[in-house]
Design a protein around this motif. Sequence first.
Motif, PDB file in Angstrom:
ATOM      1  N   THR A  43       0.819  -1.209   0.000  1.00 54.86           N
ATOM      2  CA  THR A  43       0.000   0.000   0.000  1.00 54.86           C
ATOM      3  C   THR A  43       0.859   1.267   0.000  1.00 54.86           C
ATOM      4  O   THR A  43       0.503   2.255  -0.636  1.00 54.86           O
ATOM      5  N   THR A  44       1.964   1.243   0.694  1.00 56.13           N
ATOM      6  CA  THR A  44       2.835   2.428   0.763  1.00 56.13           C
ATOM      7  C   THR A  44       3.915   2.445  -0.320  1.00 56.13           C
ATOM      8  O   THR A  44       4.669   3.410  -0.414  1.00 56.13           O
ATOM      9  N   SER A  45       3.974   1.423  -1.156  1.00 56.34           N
ATOM     10  CA  SER A  45       5.054   1.294  -2.149  1.00 56.34           C
ATOM     11  C   SER A  45       5.168   2.449  -3.149  1.00 56.34           C
ATOM     12  O   SER A  45       6.284   2.744  -3.590  1.00 56.34           O
ATOM     13  N   PRO A  46       4.087   3.158  -3.518  1.00 55.55           N
ATOM     14  CA  PRO A  46       4.289   4.302  -4.415  1.00 55.55           C
ATOM     15  C   PRO A  46       5.166   5.393  -3.797  1.00 55.55           C
ATOM     16  O   PRO A  46       5.850   6.125  -4.506  1.00 55.55           O
ATOM     17  N   TRP A  47       5.175   5.505  -2.476  1.00 55.15           N
ATOM     18  CA  TRP A  47       5.912   6.583  -1.825  1.00 55.15           C
ATOM     19  C   TRP A  47       7.341   6.206  -1.476  1.00 55.15           C
ATOM     20  O   TRP A  47       8.193   7.073  -1.395  1.00 55.15           O
ATOM     21  N   TRP A  48       7.627   4.930  -1.250  1.00 52.74           N
ATOM     22  CA  TRP A  48       8.993   4.570  -0.865  1.00 52.74           C
ATOM     23  C   TRP A  48       9.723   3.732  -1.905  1.00 52.74           C
ATOM     24  O   TRP A  48      10.942   3.673  -1.893  1.00 52.74           O
ATOM     25  N   ALA A  49       8.968   3.100  -2.815  1.00 53.08           N
ATOM     26  CA  ALA A  49       9.616   2.228  -3.797  1.00 53.08           C
ATOM     27  C   ALA A  49       9.367   2.671  -5.229  1.00 53.08           C
ATOM     28  O   ALA A  49       9.801   2.006  -6.162  1.00 53.08           O
ATOM     29  N   GLY A  50       8.639   3.766  -5.409  1.00 54.29           N
ATOM     30  CA  GLY A  50       8.387   4.271  -6.753  1.00 54.29           C
ATOM     31  C   GLY A  50       7.425   3.428  -7.570  1.00 54.29           C
ATOM     32  O   GLY A  50       7.402   3.528  -8.790  1.00 54.29           O
ATOM     33  N   VAL A  51       6.608   2.595  -6.918  1.00 54.86           N
ATOM     34  CA  VAL A  51       5.639   1.777  -7.646  1.00 54.86           C
ATOM     35  C   VAL A  51       4.588   2.698  -8.262  1.00 54.86           C
ATOM     36  O   VAL A  51       4.087   3.611  -7.606  1.00 54.86           O
ATOM     37  N   LYS A  53       1.280   4.208  -9.307  1.00 51.23           N
ATOM     38  CA  LYS A  53      -0.058   4.150  -8.709  1.00 51.23           C
ATOM     39  C   LYS A  53      -1.079   3.565  -9.673  1.00 51.23           C
ATOM     40  O   LYS A  53      -2.026   2.903  -9.260  1.00 51.23           O
ATOM     41  N   HIS A  54      -0.905   3.805 -10.964  1.00 49.77           N
ATOM     42  CA  HIS A  54      -1.832   3.254 -11.957  1.00 49.77           C
ATOM     43  C   HIS A  54      -1.723   1.734 -12.018  1.00 49.77           C
ATOM     44  O   HIS A  54      -2.726   1.043 -12.181  1.00 49.77           O
ATOM     45  N   ALA A  55      -0.521   1.220 -11.874  1.00 52.59           N
ATOM     46  CA  ALA A  55      -0.340  -0.239 -11.828  1.00 52.59           C
ATOM     47  C   ALA A  55      -0.920  -0.805 -10.540  1.00 52.59           C
ATOM     48  O   ALA A  55      -1.534  -1.878 -10.541  1.00 52.59           O
ATOM     49  N   LEU A  56      -0.760  -0.077  -9.458  1.00 50.74           N
ATOM     50  CA  LEU A  56      -1.238  -0.562  -8.161  1.00 50.74           C
ATOM     51  C   LEU A  56      -2.762  -0.700  -8.137  1.00 50.74           C
ATOM     52  O   LEU A  56      -3.294  -1.650  -7.556  1.00 50.74           O
ATOM     53  N   LYS A  57      -3.476   0.204  -8.802  1.00 52.60           N
ATOM     54  CA  LYS A  57      -4.937   0.059  -8.799  1.00 52.60           C
ATOM     55  C   LYS A  57      -5.366  -1.181  -9.577  1.00 52.60           C
ATOM     56  O   LYS A  57      -6.391  -1.779  -9.276  1.00 52.60           O
ATOM     57  N   LYS A  58      -4.566  -1.628 -10.544  1.00 56.16           N
ATOM     58  CA  LYS A  58      -4.847  -2.891 -11.233  1.00 56.16           C
ATOM     59  C   LYS A  58      -4.592  -4.072 -10.301  1.00 56.16           C
ATOM     60  O   LYS A  58      -5.322  -5.060 -10.332  1.00 56.16           O
ATOM     61  N   VAL A  59      -3.561  -3.975  -9.478  1.00 51.31           N
ATOM     62  CA  VAL A  59      -3.259  -5.028  -8.502  1.00 51.31           C
ATOM     63  C   VAL A  59      -4.396  -5.144  -7.490  1.00 51.31           C
ATOM     64  O   VAL A  59      -4.804  -6.240  -7.115  1.00 51.31           O
ATOM     65  N   TYR A  60      -4.916  -4.003  -7.055  1.00 52.67           N
ATOM     66  CA  TYR A  60      -5.952  -4.005  -6.022  1.00 52.67           C
ATOM     67  C   TYR A  60      -7.323  -4.462  -6.510  1.00 52.67           C
ATOM     68  O   TYR A  60      -8.145  -4.892  -5.700  1.00 52.67           O
ATOM     69  N   LEU A  61      -7.599  -4.396  -7.803  1.00 58.14           N
ATOM     70  CA  LEU A  61      -8.938  -4.760  -8.279  1.00 58.14           C
ATOM     71  C   LEU A  61      -9.308  -6.208  -7.964  1.00 58.14           C
ATOM     72  O   LEU A  61     -10.360  -6.444  -7.352  1.00 58.14           O
ATOM     73  N   PRO A  62      -8.510  -7.203  -8.311  1.00 58.92           N
ATOM     74  CA  PRO A  62      -8.923  -8.569  -7.951  1.00 58.92           C
ATOM     75  C   PRO A  62      -8.969  -8.787  -6.438  1.00 58.92           C
ATOM     76  O   PRO A  62      -9.822  -9.528  -5.936  1.00 58.92           O
ATOM     77  N   LEU A  63      -8.076  -8.108  -5.694  1.00 58.40           N
ATOM     78  CA  LEU A  63      -8.118  -8.229  -4.240  1.00 58.40           C
ATOM     79  C   LEU A  63      -9.432  -7.686  -3.696  1.00 58.40           C
ATOM     80  O   LEU A  63     -10.101  -8.331  -2.880  1.00 58.40           O
ATOM     81  N   ASN A  64      -9.819  -6.486  -4.134  1.00 56.34           N
ATOM     82  CA  ASN A  64     -11.066  -5.884  -3.666  1.00 56.34           C
ATOM     83  C   ASN A  64     -12.283  -6.717  -4.076  1.00 56.34           C
ATOM     84  O   ASN A  64     -13.239  -6.849  -3.311  1.00 56.34           O
ATOM     85  N   LEU A  65     -12.244  -7.294  -5.277  1.00 58.72           N
ATOM     86  CA  LEU A  65     -13.342  -8.152  -5.726  1.00 58.72           C
ATOM     87  C   LEU A  65     -13.459  -9.407  -4.866  1.00 58.72           C
ATOM     88  O   LEU A  65     -14.565  -9.859  -4.555  1.00 58.72           O
ATOM     89  N   LEU A  66     -12.341  -9.983  -4.476  1.00 57.87           N
ATOM     90  CA  LEU A  66     -12.355 -11.205  -3.672  1.00 57.87           C
ATOM     91  C   LEU A  66     -12.577 -10.936  -2.192  1.00 57.87           C
ATOM     92  O   LEU A  66     -13.154 -11.775  -1.484  1.00 57.87           O
ATOM     93  N   MET A 113     -10.244   2.742 -12.173  1.00 57.52           N
ATOM     94  CA  MET A 113      -9.952   1.979 -13.394  1.00 57.52           C
ATOM     95  C   MET A 113     -10.669   2.604 -14.591  1.00 57.52           C
ATOM     96  O   MET A 113     -10.104   2.723 -15.671  1.00 57.52           O
ATOM     97  N   ARG A 114     -11.917   3.013 -14.386  1.00 60.20           N
ATOM     98  CA  ARG A 114     -12.693   3.640 -15.466  1.00 60.20           C
ATOM     99  C   ARG A 114     -12.065   4.963 -15.880  1.00 60.20           C
ATOM    100  O   ARG A 114     -11.983   5.291 -17.067  1.00 60.20           O
ATOM    101  N   GLU A 115     -11.605   5.741 -14.901  1.00 62.26           N
ATOM    102  CA  GLU A 115     -10.952   7.017 -15.183  1.00 62.26           C
ATOM    103  C   GLU A 115      -9.687   6.796 -16.018  1.00 62.26           C
ATOM    104  O   GLU A 115      -9.439   7.518 -16.978  1.00 62.26           O
TER     105      GLU A 115
END
Length: 127
Positions: A43-51, A53-66, A113-115
Motif C-alpha cells: 500500500t505504501t510502495s508508491p511513496w517509498w519504492a516508486g511503484v 499508482k496506476h499499476a497498483l490500482k490494477k493489482v488491487y482490483l482482484p483483491l477488492n473483488l475477492l 480503473m474507469r478514469e
Amino acid sequence: HHAGISMRDFWGPNSPGATYWNVADASGQWFARALGIWMTAVTTSPWWAGVDKHALKKVYLPLNLLFMPMFIQCAFYMGKDTAPPKTNILPVNMWITQVPVGGLLLISNLLAMRESAAKASSGRKRK
C-alpha cells in the motif's frame, strides 16, 4: 505466548472493545502479522519504492473483488468465531462494518480503473 504486536490484542479476543475474531491461535497470529507486513509494504510502495499508482490500482482490483465476499462471510456466516463478545463497545459483529468499507473501496477502485481507461481512450483520440 508470543511477544510483540498481535491481532489477538488489537482485533482478537484480548481487544479492549473491537473484537473481530474470538479465536487467535499461533497460526492465525502468524498469518495476521505476515498479511499486515505485506499490506503495509504494498500500500505504501508508491511513496517509498516508486511503484506506479496506476499499476497498483490494477493489482488491487482482484483483491477488492475477492475481499467483498470474504467480508460478507465473516459478517454473516462464521457463527461464534466472529460473533460480538460482551466486551465489544457495540454489540455488533465488527465485520459488518467492513462490508460498506469494502464496498466503498471496490467502487473507488472501479472508478479509478474507469478514469484510467477514459484518459487512455481520449489520449488515443488526440493523436
